[in-house]
Design a protein around this motif. Structure first.
Motif: not given
Length: 368
Positions: A48-77
């Protein structure tokens, strides 16, 4: 006007044989408690917290990769808020860094200017080492961190402070301009710095008939073509931009005459001759925003094309780009580690920093 001379290490009498530039290393750590490693699990809360970021990058990051990145992005923020830190990221950083964790993004000039406005006590520089040094020069009382101090630069590594002193001996009285892609040691020896955005303006601001311009030979050639000032250049080059060839650009045009080509002035002259537009990273981005070409070849570092496409998905990016191995040393994982442990801190000798700061501030204080 053609360059009047170009010099390198082998052309300077008095330069010790075999002298090389070694990128300065950041301090390994800093006094202060490390924070515990947060959970890096893919949860409903993280989604939920990273959904807007995922939407922003949907054209450059495949959806299948997002669950691998999002937890670290959330932790950094979340850690940024806990540490009172701000993250600066260059346009060449990967999209998950530039668009998802950076507070300020831009080219070298934008980051240098914005660094003077930062209120946070900790700056995490997502770029290469000379950029972190520049942030430290402009913020001497703040903690400046670089996630991996091995993130160097072929341009910065091509020249030393001793080389600048030898150039001054060879050309007494000739002012010296240094591209910001140089170490603090070099900045301390020159009159003023510049970026690719303002190089011509900086050269002409000196009101001198001849100027020494270092270290990028190709940017120097571009500047010389735009001014009547005589330019003495150094034999440095960006290992990313010098690999491009004019013939590959001609091949793109032959395949599709409607394609638009824009290039960075660190590229060789035969590349710039094929381009529809030449400019700094900031100027290239603004050109794309204004023109919105259907198909575009962006002759620079690959991640910048991804970052532009995330913003402008209607522009189709063709990819003869090159990756910068130094920029790619900065990752989500080591940004997280840097915030947790406050490593690696950039330090500069105060006496050297005072001299280097003058050349950077003189550039910033020009009307940009």
């Amino acid at each position: 006007m053609p360059i009047t001379g170009i010099y390198g290490p082998d052309d300077l009498a008095g330069r010790p044989q075999g002298q090389t530039t070694i990128a300065p290393r950041a301090a390994p750590g800093r006094t202060g408690p490390a924070l515990p490693m947060p959970s890096l699990e893919w949860t409903d809360e993280v989604e939920r917290a990273t959904a807007p970021l995922s939407e922003r990058l949907k054209h450059v990051i495949p959806p299948i990769e997002w669950p691998l990145m999002a937890p670290t992005i959330h932790a950094i923020n979340e850690l940024k808020a806990a540490r009172g830190a701000v993250i600066l990221a260059h346009n060449y950083q990967a999209p998950e860094i530039f668009h998802c964790v950076a507070d300020i993004g831009g080219d070298s000039l934008q980051l240098a200017v914005e660094a003077t406005k930062v209120k946070a006590g900790i700056i995490v520089q997502c770029g290469v080492h000379f950029m972190a040094e520049t942030s430290k020069l402009l913020n001497p009382d703040k903690t400046v961190l670089i996630p991996d101090s091995r993130a160097g630069c072929s341009l910065a590594a091509s020249i030393t402070g001793a080389d600048v002193r030898l150039l001054r001996e060879k050309f007494p009285g000739v002012p010296v301009v240094a591209y910001v892609n140089t170490s603090a040691e070099v900045k301390a020896e020159v009159d003023i710095c510049c970026t690719s955005s303002n190089a011509v303006q900086v050269v002409e601001s000196l009101n001198a008939p001849t100027v020494i311009f270092l270290p990028d030979r190709y940017l120097a050639t571009y500047v010389a073509s735009k001014t009547d000032v005589k330019i003495i250049a150094w034999k440095g080059a960006c290992e990313v931009h010098e690999r491009f060839k004019g013939e590959e650009l001609r091949a793109f045009r032959e395949a599709d005459p409607s394609v638009q080509i824009i290039a960075h002035p660190e590229c060789p002259p035969d590349v710039l001759a094929e381009a529809d537009f030449t400019g700094s990273t900031a100027h290239m981005i603004n050109w794309v925003r204004e023109r919105r070409p259907r198909r575009l070849v962006m002759i620079t570092e690959c991640s910048m094309a991804d970052n532009v496409r995330a913003e402008l998905p209607d522009v189709e990016m063709l990819r003869p780009c090159n990756l910068c191995p130094h920029m790619k040393r900065i990752t989500l994982a080591n940004i997280l580690e840097s915030l947790l442990t406050l490593r690696e801190e950039v330090t500069i000798d105060p006496a050297l920093a005072e001299r280097a700061r003058r050349s950077v501030e003189r550039m910033i204080n020009l009307k940009n």
